[in-house]
Motif scaffolding. Structure first.
Motif, PDB file in Angstrom:
ATOM      1  N   LYS A 179      -9.761  -3.240   3.583  1.00 14.67           N
ATOM      2  CA  LYS A 179     -11.210  -3.418   3.383  1.00 14.67           C
ATOM      3  C   LYS A 179     -11.508  -3.755   1.929  1.00 14.67           C
ATOM      4  CE  LYS A 179     -12.605   0.408   5.537  1.00 14.67           C
ATOM      5  NZ  LYS A 179     -13.510   1.451   6.084  1.00 14.67           N
ATOM      6  N   ARG A 180     -10.830  -3.086   1.028  1.00 14.12           N
ATOM      7  CA  ARG A 180     -11.015  -3.379  -0.398  1.00 14.12           C
ATOM      8  C   ARG A 180     -10.622  -4.824  -0.699  1.00 14.12           C
ATOM      9  NH1 ARG A 180     -13.225  -2.476  -5.482  1.00 14.12           N
ATOM     10  NH2 ARG A 180     -11.735  -3.145  -7.056  1.00 14.12           N
ATOM     11  N   ARG A 211     -19.591  -0.745  -6.564  1.00 15.72           N
ATOM     12  CA  ARG A 211     -19.407   0.650  -6.169  1.00 15.72           C
ATOM     13  C   ARG A 211     -19.003   1.413  -7.418  1.00 15.72           C
ATOM     14  NH1 ARG A 211     -15.165   2.024  -1.487  1.00 15.72           N
ATOM     15  NH2 ARG A 211     -13.738   1.326  -3.121  1.00 15.72           N
ATOM     16  N   ARG A 225     -13.267  -7.135   0.804  1.00 11.47           N
ATOM     17  CA  ARG A 225     -14.520  -7.118   0.043  1.00 11.47           C
ATOM     18  C   ARG A 225     -14.376  -7.872  -1.274  1.00 11.47           C
ATOM     19  NH1 ARG A 225     -17.098  -3.645  -3.628  1.00 11.47           N
ATOM     20  NH2 ARG A 225     -15.490  -2.037  -3.543  1.00 11.47           N
ATOM     21  N   THR A 226     -13.225  -7.709  -1.921  1.00 13.65           N
ATOM     22  CA  THR A 226     -12.984  -8.417  -3.188  1.00 13.65           C
ATOM     23  C   THR A 226     -12.936  -9.918  -2.964  1.00 13.65           C
ATOM     24  OG1 THR A 226     -11.755  -6.516  -4.057  1.00 13.65           O
ATOM     25  CG2 THR A 226     -11.409  -8.637  -5.136  1.00 13.65           C
ATOM     26  N   SER A 262      -7.431 -12.490   2.911  1.00 11.97           N
ATOM     27  CA  SER A 262      -7.241 -11.481   1.866  1.00 11.97           C
ATOM     28  C   SER A 262      -5.869 -10.825   1.966  1.00 11.97           C
ATOM     29  CB  SER A 262      -8.335 -10.420   1.958  1.00 11.97           C
ATOM     30  OG  SER A 262      -8.282  -9.759   3.219  1.00 11.97           O
ATOM     31  N   ASN A 297       0.858  -1.175   0.000  1.00 10.29           N
ATOM     32  CA  ASN A 297       0.000   0.000   0.000  1.00 10.29           C
ATOM     33  C   ASN A 297       0.899   1.231   0.000  1.00 10.29           C
ATOM     34  OD1 ASN A 297      -2.255   1.504   2.410  1.00 10.29           O
ATOM     35  ND2 ASN A 297      -2.394   1.552   0.194  1.00 10.29           N
ATOM     36  N   GLU A 327     -22.227  -7.476   1.158  1.00 11.98           N
ATOM     37  CA  GLU A 327     -21.122  -6.518   1.061  1.00 11.98           C
ATOM     38  C   GLU A 327     -21.525  -5.139   1.561  1.00 11.98           C
ATOM     39  OE1 GLU A 327     -19.119  -6.995  -2.979  1.00 11.98           O
ATOM     40  OE2 GLU A 327     -20.786  -8.411  -3.067  1.00 11.98           O
ATOM     41  N   PRO A 381      -3.902  -7.137   0.148  1.00  9.44           N
ATOM     42  CA  PRO A 381      -3.839  -6.067  -0.855  1.00  9.44           C
ATOM     43  C   PRO A 381      -2.899  -6.451  -1.993  1.00  9.44           C
ATOM     44  CG  PRO A 381      -3.720  -5.157   1.353  1.00  9.44           C
ATOM     45  CD  PRO A 381      -3.610  -6.644   1.505  1.00  9.44           C
ATOM     46  N   GLN A 400      -8.483   1.240   4.415  1.00 11.09           N
ATOM     47  CA  GLN A 400      -9.193   1.227   3.132  1.00 11.09           C
ATOM     48  C   GLN A 400      -8.632   0.145   2.215  1.00 11.09           C
ATOM     49  OE1 GLN A 400      -8.939   4.879   0.919  1.00 11.09           O
ATOM     50  NE2 GLN A 400     -10.559   4.322  -0.497  1.00 11.09           N
ATOM     51  N   ALA A 401      -7.300   0.010   2.208  1.00 11.13           N
ATOM     52  CA  ALA A 401      -6.680  -0.994   1.340  1.00 11.13           C
ATOM     53  C   ALA A 401      -7.091  -2.395   1.751  1.00 11.13           C
ATOM     54  CB  ALA A 401      -5.154  -0.850   1.389  1.00 11.13           C
TER      55      ALA A 401
END
Length: 378
Positions: A48-49, A67, A52-53, A266, A22, A166, A268, A45-46
């Motif tokens: 969470k993305r 989104r 979520r992915t 997960s 990141n 989500e 990033p 944020q990184a």
């Protein structure tokens, strides 16, 4: 139905090799000062993305959330497919359907709205269903008549119900239309290294395969990186998730387990082709609480310093911090579950015996279901 508060806290210790997960605007891995020492940082944020992915990868495409600034374009595509309208009529009808949402238009070319809107794709089907069998008829009306007809339909309400998992997990904020807001049930902390970290530089060259006239490089450059043992933390409010999912007990319990799985697994993707940094955690600790969430990052306020590996000492520190919070503040978890690699007496005393990760997820599901159905952890 009002559900008493229940929080699922997820604590992860994970070592990552040379990487740049990141980066900031200059390409440098993000950092933070904590306990007076420079730490590696991965923004909330990184991760969470990434979570979520990962979560979405196990959901059917038609049931996923998205989104985007292109809600009108997506709605037009679904109208054309469902109602057999040509592109022009579908686009016109979609524009009329979106208008009651009151979303500010973007001033940039190629963008429909001024901000990203997070919604479920099946919610678009709900909007289309409001038309009944009148889609073709409405698409042929003059603009003013079309707007008047659409204004009578509860378009806005369709985006306030039937949220996909989500959206129920990560929430939605629409600054100029509070009625569309969804309170997130998940909070994610910035991941921090448990120790001091120094940024390093990788000097690289690329060879031109067709250049046989000289031995010079076709391209040269540098990329910054670090390596770290990260402490990661997230908390899930089961009561809020239950509300967001329309008080569906089984869906809430299933989503809770899947969220923990996705958060843990997960990663990033920054510079992933350069560093192949995918790892799995050394330790996953889950504490289920009925009082308040508790982030245990204070275990690392004094940076870990070790010449025989950071992860083992970090795990010992985490065990000590959990026991300290429990004894000092009387904040006793209703349930403690853990999966870890290197078993010691200290870890076993603090966390209980290590569970295979799939079994840990099953116990989370059972605990959430027991709380929602009976008001107790089972």
């Amino acid at each position: 139905m009002t559900i008493p508060p229940l929080y699922v806290d997820v604590h992860v210790l994970q070592s990552v090799p040379p990487s740049n997960l990141n980066r900031d605007d200059s390409g440098t891995p993000k950092q933070a000062t904590f306990g007076g020492a420079k730490r590696a940082r991965v923004s909330s944020q990184a991760w969470k993305r990434a979570t979520r992915t990962h979560y979405a990868s196990g959901v059917a495409e038609s049931d996923r959330a998205t989104r985007t600034k292109k809600i009108r374009e997506l709605l037009a595509g679904r109208l054309a497919q469902a109602e057999g309208l040509d592109a022009e009529k579908a686009g016109r009808l979609a524009a009329a359907l979106v208008k009651p949402l009151g979303i500010k238009a973007s001033q940039k070319k190629g963008e429909e709205s001024a901000y990203l809107l997070f919604f479920g794709k099946t919610q678009l089907d709900g909007i289309i269903a409001l038309l009944g069998d009148r889609a073709v008829e409405l698409a042929g009306l003059p603009d003013d008549d079309l707007d008047a007809e659409i204004k009578q339909l509860p378009v806005q309400e369709e985006l306030t119900k039937g949220h996909p998992a989500e959206v129920a997990l990560f929430g939605r904020m629409v600054a100029d239309l509070a009625a569309l807001n969804v309170d997130a049930s998940v909070q994610v902390a910035h991941a921090l290294s448990t120790h001091k970290v120094q940024t390093e530089f990788d000097y690289y060259t690329a060879v031109d395969d067709e250049n046989t006239s000289d031995s010079g490089a076709g391209m040269i450059g540098t990329v910054e990186f670090n390596s770290a043992t990260l402490y990661r933390y997230a908390t899930l409010g089961i009561h809020q998730l239950h509300e967001n999912l329309g008080d569906d007990t089984e869906s809430t319990a299933e989503t809770a387990g899947k969220f923990v799985d996705s958060f843990v697994r997960s990663m990033p993707t920054g510079h992933q082709n350069t560093f192949a940094h995918r790892t799995l955690p050394h330790l996953v600790l889950v504490t289920v609480r009925t009082d308040q969430p508790v982030n245990l990052v204070s275990a690392y306020e004094k940076p870990v310093a070790s010449t025989h590996g950071i992860a083992e000492e970090s795990a010992q520190r985490l065990a000590e911090e959990l026991q300290s919070v429990t004894s000092t503040w009387g904040s006793v978890p209703a349930l403690t579950l853990a999966t870890y690699v290197q078993a010691t007496d200290k870890l076993n005393d603090a966390f209980g015996a290590s569970l295979p990760f799939p079994q840990l997820l099953e116990k989370i599901h059972a605990a959430v279901a027991g709380w929602l159905e009976h008001g107790e952890i089972r």
